[in-house]
Write a protein that holds these residues in place. Structure first.
Motif, PDB file in Angstrom:
ATOM      1  N   ALA A  79     -11.418  36.945 -14.737  1.00 14.60           N
ATOM      2  CA  ALA A  79     -10.895  36.577 -16.059  1.00 14.60           C
ATOM      3  C   ALA A  79      -9.372  36.655 -16.070  1.00 14.60           C
ATOM      4  O   ALA A  79      -8.701  35.788 -16.658  1.00 14.60           O
ATOM      5  N   ALA A  80      -8.817  37.682 -15.406  1.00 12.92           N
ATOM      6  CA  ALA A  80      -7.364  37.808 -15.335  1.00 12.92           C
ATOM      7  C   ALA A  80      -6.756  36.649 -14.558  1.00 12.92           C
ATOM      8  O   ALA A  80      -5.754  36.053 -14.976  1.00 12.92           O
ATOM      9  N   ALA A  81      -7.350  36.313 -13.420  1.00  8.66           N
ATOM     10  CA  ALA A  81      -6.812  35.239 -12.584  1.00  8.66           C
ATOM     11  C   ALA A  81      -6.835  33.903 -13.317  1.00  8.66           C
ATOM     12  O   ALA A  81      -5.852  33.135 -13.280  1.00  8.66           O
ATOM     13  N   LEU A  82      -7.926  33.612 -14.011  1.00 14.85           N
ATOM     14  CA  LEU A  82      -8.037  32.336 -14.720  1.00 14.85           C
ATOM     15  C   LEU A  82      -7.118  32.287 -15.927  1.00 14.85           C
ATOM     16  O   LEU A  82      -6.587  31.223 -16.273  1.00 14.85           O
ATOM     17  N   THR A  83      -6.909  33.420 -16.578  1.00 14.61           N
ATOM     18  CA  THR A  83      -6.015  33.471 -17.730  1.00 14.61           C
ATOM     19  C   THR A  83      -4.571  33.257 -17.298  1.00 14.61           C
ATOM     20  O   THR A  83      -3.778  32.640 -18.020  1.00 14.61           O
ATOM     21  N   LEU A  84      -4.200  33.746 -16.112  1.00 17.16           N
ATOM     22  CA  LEU A  84      -2.835  33.591 -15.612  1.00 17.16           C
ATOM     23  C   LEU A  84      -2.525  32.166 -15.155  1.00 17.16           C
ATOM     24  O   LEU A  84      -1.363  31.772 -15.093  1.00 17.16           O
ATOM     25  N   ALA A  85      -3.556  31.412 -14.805  1.00 20.93           N
ATOM     26  CA  ALA A  85      -3.328  30.042 -14.323  1.00 20.93           C
ATOM     27  C   ALA A  85      -2.501  29.256 -15.342  1.00 20.93           C
ATOM     28  O   ALA A  85      -2.713  29.395 -16.555  1.00 20.93           O
ATOM     29  N   PRO A  86      -1.499  28.468 -14.895  1.00 21.99           N
ATOM     30  CA  PRO A  86      -1.246  28.066 -13.500  1.00 21.99           C
ATOM     31  C   PRO A  86      -0.243  28.940 -12.744  1.00 21.99           C
ATOM     32  O   PRO A  86       0.259  28.497 -11.718  1.00 21.99           O
ATOM     33  N   GLU A  87       0.053  30.154 -13.245  1.00 23.63           N
ATOM     34  CA  GLU A  87       0.955  31.003 -12.461  1.00 23.63           C
ATOM     35  C   GLU A  87       0.279  31.369 -11.139  1.00 23.63           C
ATOM     36  O   GLU A  87      -0.900  31.752 -11.118  1.00 23.63           O
ATOM     37  N   PRO A  88       1.016  31.291 -10.025  1.00 24.48           N
ATOM     38  CA  PRO A  88       0.423  31.627  -8.730  1.00 24.48           C
ATOM     39  C   PRO A  88      -0.050  33.075  -8.670  1.00 24.48           C
ATOM     40  O   PRO A  88       0.660  33.992  -9.048  1.00 24.48           O
ATOM     41  N   VAL A  89      -1.279  33.248  -8.209  1.00 20.57           N
ATOM     42  CA  VAL A  89      -1.930  34.559  -8.149  1.00 20.57           C
ATOM     43  C   VAL A  89      -2.585  34.723  -6.779  1.00 20.57           C
ATOM     44  O   VAL A  89      -3.112  33.759  -6.215  1.00 20.57           O
ATOM     45  N   VAL A  90      -2.553  35.949  -6.258  1.00 20.83           N
ATOM     46  CA  VAL A  90      -3.303  36.280  -5.050  1.00 20.83           C
ATOM     47  C   VAL A  90      -4.459  37.180  -5.462  1.00 20.83           C
ATOM     48  O   VAL A  90      -4.248  38.216  -6.107  1.00 20.83           O
ATOM     49  N   LEU A  91      -5.665  36.778  -5.134  1.00 24.04           N
ATOM     50  CA  LEU A  91      -6.843  37.584  -5.464  1.00 24.04           C
ATOM     51  C   LEU A  91      -7.406  38.167  -4.166  1.00 24.04           C
ATOM     52  O   LEU A  91      -7.832  37.424  -3.277  1.00 24.04           O
ATOM     53  N   VAL A  92      -7.364  39.497  -4.066  1.00 25.54           N
ATOM     54  CA  VAL A  92      -7.821  40.207  -2.867  1.00 25.54           C
ATOM     55  C   VAL A  92      -9.209  40.772  -3.132  1.00 25.54           C
ATOM     56  O   VAL A  92      -9.421  41.479  -4.122  1.00 25.54           O
ATOM     57  N   THR A  93     -10.161  40.463  -2.264  1.00 25.23           N
ATOM     58  CA  THR A  93     -11.516  40.968  -2.447  1.00 25.23           C
ATOM     59  C   THR A  93     -12.101  41.436  -1.120  1.00 25.23           C
ATOM     60  O   THR A  93     -11.951  40.773  -0.096  1.00 25.23           O
ATOM     61  N   ARG A  94     -12.711  42.606  -1.151  1.00 29.51           N
ATOM     62  CA  ARG A  94     -13.228  43.233   0.067  1.00 29.51           C
ATOM     63  C   ARG A  94     -14.382  42.443   0.676  1.00 29.51           C
ATOM     64  O   ARG A  94     -14.537  42.370   1.886  1.00 29.51           O
ATOM     65  N   ALA A  95     -15.189  41.848  -0.175  1.00 36.86           N
ATOM     66  CA  ALA A  95     -16.317  41.036   0.304  1.00 36.86           C
ATOM     67  C   ALA A  95     -16.021  39.577  -0.012  1.00 36.86           C
ATOM     68  O   ALA A  95     -14.869  39.178  -0.145  1.00 36.86           O
ATOM     69  N   GLY A  96     -17.054  38.766  -0.131  1.00 37.44           N
ATOM     70  CA  GLY A  96     -16.856  37.399  -0.563  1.00 37.44           C
ATOM     71  C   GLY A  96     -16.487  37.357  -2.033  1.00 37.44           C
ATOM     72  O   GLY A  96     -16.693  38.327  -2.776  1.00 37.44           O
ATOM     73  N   LEU A  97     -15.927  36.245  -2.478  1.00 40.52           N
ATOM     74  CA  LEU A  97     -15.511  36.108  -3.865  1.00 40.52           C
ATOM     75  C   LEU A  97     -16.693  36.319  -4.806  1.00 40.52           C
ATOM     76  O   LEU A  97     -17.713  35.628  -4.723  1.00 40.52           O
ATOM     77  N   GLY A  98     -16.575  37.314  -5.692  1.00 39.30           N
ATOM     78  CA  GLY A  98     -17.631  37.617  -6.647  1.00 39.30           C
ATOM     79  C   GLY A  98     -18.772  38.447  -6.105  1.00 39.30           C
ATOM     80  O   GLY A  98     -19.674  38.847  -6.850  1.00 39.30           O
ATOM     81  N   ALA A  99     -18.760  38.747  -4.788  1.00 37.72           N
ATOM     82  CA  ALA A  99     -19.836  39.549  -4.184  1.00 37.72           C
ATOM     83  C   ALA A  99     -19.536  41.034  -4.346  1.00 37.72           C
ATOM     84  O   ALA A  99     -18.415  41.434  -4.636  1.00 37.72           O
ATOM     85  N   GLU A 100     -20.560  41.872  -4.154  1.00 38.71           N
ATOM     86  CA  GLU A 100     -20.435  43.324  -4.290  1.00 38.71           C
ATOM     87  C   GLU A 100     -19.767  43.697  -5.608  1.00 38.71           C
ATOM     88  O   GLU A 100     -18.910  44.572  -5.670  1.00 38.71           O
ATOM     89  N   SER A 101     -20.167  43.018  -6.649  1.00 37.85           N
ATOM     90  CA  SER A 101     -19.606  43.260  -7.979  1.00 37.85           C
ATOM     91  C   SER A 101     -20.715  43.687  -8.922  1.00 37.85           C
ATOM     92  O   SER A 101     -21.758  43.037  -9.003  1.00 37.85           O
ATOM     93  N   SER A 102     -20.467  44.772  -9.647  1.00 37.02           N
ATOM     94  CA  SER A 102     -21.444  45.205 -10.652  1.00 37.02           C
ATOM     95  C   SER A 102     -21.617  44.152 -11.734  1.00 37.02           C
ATOM     96  O   SER A 102     -22.688  44.028 -12.330  1.00 37.02           O
ATOM     97  N   SER A 103     -20.554  43.392 -12.021  1.00 35.62           N
ATOM     98  CA  SER A 103     -20.638  42.351 -13.049  1.00 35.62           C
ATOM     99  C   SER A 103     -21.771  41.385 -12.736  1.00 35.62           C
ATOM    100  O   SER A 103     -22.516  40.956 -13.621  1.00 35.62           O
TER     101      SER A 103
END
Length: 514
Positions: free
Chosen positions: A24-48
Motif C-alpha cells: 500500500a505504501a509503495a503504490l501510494t508513493l507512485a510515481p516516486e521511485p521506490v525500492v521494495l526489499v522482500t526476503r521471499a517472493g513479492l507478497g510471499a511469507e506475509s501474514s496479510s
C-alpha cells in the motif's frame, strides 16, 4: 563475501516487506521511485496473505466510525490511544476506496452493496471480505499484480534486511544479505513493514520465519519500542500436524458456530459474548480446557452444515486436508500466536523516534490495538498506515545521501533455541518465574552476537515488558497477578533500557510461581 553499494538506487525510498502495509505504501508513493526489499517472493511469507477474516470498516448502513471506535476501545482493555483509534478508523472509507483503485474487488450482495460479516466483539456486521474466507490472499494478489505493473517500484526479491545504518539518530542506509553477499542501499528514508513475531513460537498461524525482524532492526538502530508484552493468541487454530497452523477464522463463530469440549459441553455459554467474547478471553478458556487434558472443537454442523464449504472454501479445504468434513464433523482447535499488538512506537504518520525511519503494519505500535486487537482491525491499520507513511514521505526531499558502510554483518537468524524459550515461558498465561527464566536464558543469546541473537532480542523485549507489567490486561495474562490495575499504563523502552532491565532480572534469585 561480496560487498556491493547499490549507487544506482541511492536516495530512493526503501520499503522493507511486501505485505499489505508495504505494498500500500509503495503504490501510494507512485510515481516516486521506490525500492521494495522482500526476503521471499513479492507478497510471499506475509501474514496479510493468510488473513481469512477480512477488513473491519464501520461504513455500512446502521454503522459508524463512532461505533467502531467504541468496540475497539472496549477490546483494547484501557490501553488504546483514543486519538490513534479515531484517526485510523476514521480513514476506513478512504482505505477501502484506495484498495478498490488498486484492483481489490470486495464481496457484494445481490443489490450491489458491500456484504458485511460479523466477528467477535464487534457490535455490527462490518467485516468486508474478498472471495469469502480468502480475503487476505485475494487482496494481496490484486496489490502484487498492481505493483508488478508499476514502473516506479523496483522490487528486490530474496534480499533480507539485516541492519539499519544510523548516525546521530539519522538513517544513512540499509544493509541487506542476498545471494550476491552483502548489499548496501544508501538512503535516508525507510519504511519497515515486516510483519509480526509469530515465528518465535512453535504454535503460530504466521509464517514461521516472521520473528519480529522490523522490531529488531529498529531497536538496534535506537528506536523506541512500545507495549511489547501484548501477544495475541488466536483461540481457534486448526489442531493438526500442519506448521504453521491453519486458522479457523472467527467469522465461522460469527456465523453461529459454537465451541464444545470433548465432553460436548459448551463451556463458554456463561461468558459474556460466549463464543464471540474478545479473543484473549476465548483463548484462555480454550487453553484451560486443554491444560486439564481436554480437547476443544468448533461445531459448525447446525449453524452452517452443508453451506460451510460455500461460505468458507479455504477453511473447508484445510479441514479436508486434515481429514475433517466441517459439515458433519467437529473441528479440533487450539490457541496459537496470531498477532502482536506491540512493536516500534510510531506517530500517526508512521514516524519512529529515529529520523528517516517509518514503520507500518504489525511491526509498528500506533496505539490502535491497545492490549488486545479487535478482530480484522489489522488489515485496516496496515492499509491506512502504509498510506499515511507514504503521504508523509512524499513531502520530504531525499537531500544529500551520506556514504554508509556495515561492519560484522550478522548471520542468518536461527530460531530453534528462542522458539523453545518463548513457547515455554511467554505463552497464553505467564508468571514471574517463567518470565525471569526466559530473561535469564535470552540475555546471553542476545549478547552472543550469534545466529540466535536477533530473534532473542525480540523475545527478550516481550519478556521484559511482560515481567514489568504486574497485572492481567488484554492479551497479557499473569497467573500471579490476576487483577487488572485501576490505572492503565503504557510502557515504552529502547533496546539499551531492555538490556539494562534484563541484567537486573537475570541476576536476581529466580522468582517462585504464586
Amino acid at each position: 563475501m561480496t560487498r556491493g553499494l547499490l549507487h544506482h538506487l541511492s536516495g530512493r525510498v526503501v520499503i522493507v516487506g511486501s505485505g499489505l502495509a508495504g505494498l500500500a505504501a509503495a503504490l501510494t508513493l507512485a510515481p516516486e521511485p521506490v525500492v521494495l526489499v522482500t526476503r521471499a517472493g513479492l507478497g510471499a511469507e506475509s501474514s496479510s496473505g493468510w488473513a481469512q477474516g477480512g477488513i473491519a470498516a464501520g461504513i455500512g448502513e446502521g454503522d459508524s466510525t463512532a461505533l467502531h471506535v467504541a468496540d475497539t476501545l472496549a477490546a483494547g482493555d484501557g490501553l488504546c490511544d483514543p486519538d490513534a483509534v479515531a484517526a485510523i478508523l476514521g480513514d476506513a472509507k478512504t482505505a477501502i476506496a484506495a484498495l478498490e483503485r488498486f484492483g481489490v474487488r470486495f464481496d457484494r450482495g445481490p443489490d450491489g452493496a458491500f456484504a458485511f460479516g460479523l466477528e467477535a466483539a464487534h457490535s455490527r456486521r462490518r467485516i468486508l471480505h474478498v472471495e469469502g474466507d480468502g480475503s487476505g490472499a485475494a487482496i494481496m494478489r490484486a496489490l502484487v499484480e498492481r505493483v508488478r505493473k508499476t514502473p516506479s517500484i523496483e522490487v528486490l526479491e530474496r534480499l533480507e534486511a539485516r541492519r539499519l545504518l544510523v548516525s546521530n539518530n539519522r538513517l544513512r542506509g540499509l544493509a541487506c544479505a542476498g545471494p550476491a553477499g552483502t548489499l548496501i542501499l544508501p538512503t535516508n528514508r525507510v519504511i519497515l513493514a515486516t510483519g509480526g513475531l509469530g515465528g518465535l513460537y512453535a504454535a503460530t498461524t504466521n509464517p514461521s520465519g516472521n520473528h519480529g525482524q522490523g522490531i529488531m532492526l529498529a531497536a538496534r538502530a535506537g528506536a523506541i519500542l512500545s507495549d511489547m508484552e501484548f501477544v495475541q493468541f488466536h483461540p481457534t487454530a486448526l489442531d493438526s500436524p500442519r506448521r504453521p497452523l491453519a486458522l479457523v477464522s472467527e467469522a465461522v463463530r460469527g456465523e453461529g458456530a459454537i465451541l464444545l469440549n470433548e465432553r460436548r459441553e459448551r463451556f463458554l455459554s456463561a461468558t459474556p459474548g460466549a463464543e464471540l467474547a474478545p479473543r484473549d478471553v476465548v483463548a484462555r478458556a480454550i487453553g484451560a480446557e486443554i491444560a486439564r487434558g481436554g480437547r476443544v472443537f468448533v461445531d459448525a454442523r447446525k449453524a452452517l452444515g452443508e453451506r460451510f464449504a460455500a461460505r468458507f472454501p479455504l477453511i473447508a479445504a484445510l479441514c479436508q486436508e486434515a481429514g475433517i468434513d466441517p459439515a458433519h464433523d467437529l473441528i479440533p482447535v487450539r490457541p496459537a500466536v496470531h498477532y502482536h499488538m506491540g512493536g516500534v512506537a510510531t506517530d500517526l504518520k508512521g514516524r519512529s523516534s529515529v529520523e528517516g525511519l517509518w514503520v507500518a503494519g504489525e511491526a509498528a505500535c500506533t496505539g490502535l490495538h491497545g492490549a488486545n486487537r479487535l478482530a480484522s482491525n489489522s488489515l485496516l491499520e496496515a492499509t491506512v498506515m502504509g498510506m499515511r507513511a507514504a503521504n508523509d514521505i512524499a513531502g520530504i526531499s531525499a537531500g544529500p545521501i551520506a556514504t554508509a558502510s556495515v561492519h560484522n554483518m550478522p548471520p542468518e537468524a536461527e530460531l530453534s533455541a528462542v522458539r523453545e524459550i518463548a513457547t515455554r515461558d511467554l505463552s497464553v498465561v505467564r508468571d514471574a518465574a517463567g518470565l525471569e527464566r526466559a530473561i535469564g536464558a535470552l540475555l546471553p543469546l542476545v549478547q552472543s552476537g550469534g545466529p540466535s541473537a536477533d530473534p532473542a532480542l525480540v523475545a527478550l523485549a516481550v519478556a521484559i515488558f511482560g515481567r514489568l507489567r504486574e497485572e492481567s490486561r488484554g492479551a497479557h495474562a499473569r497467573s500471579d497477578f490476576r487483577q487488572t490495575n485501576p490505572e492503565p499504563v503504557r510502557r515504552q523502552m529502547t533496546f539499551d533500557q531492555v538490556i539494562e532491565a534484563s541484567r537486573h532480572f537475570a541476576t536476581r534469585p529466580l522468582a517462585r510461581t504464586a
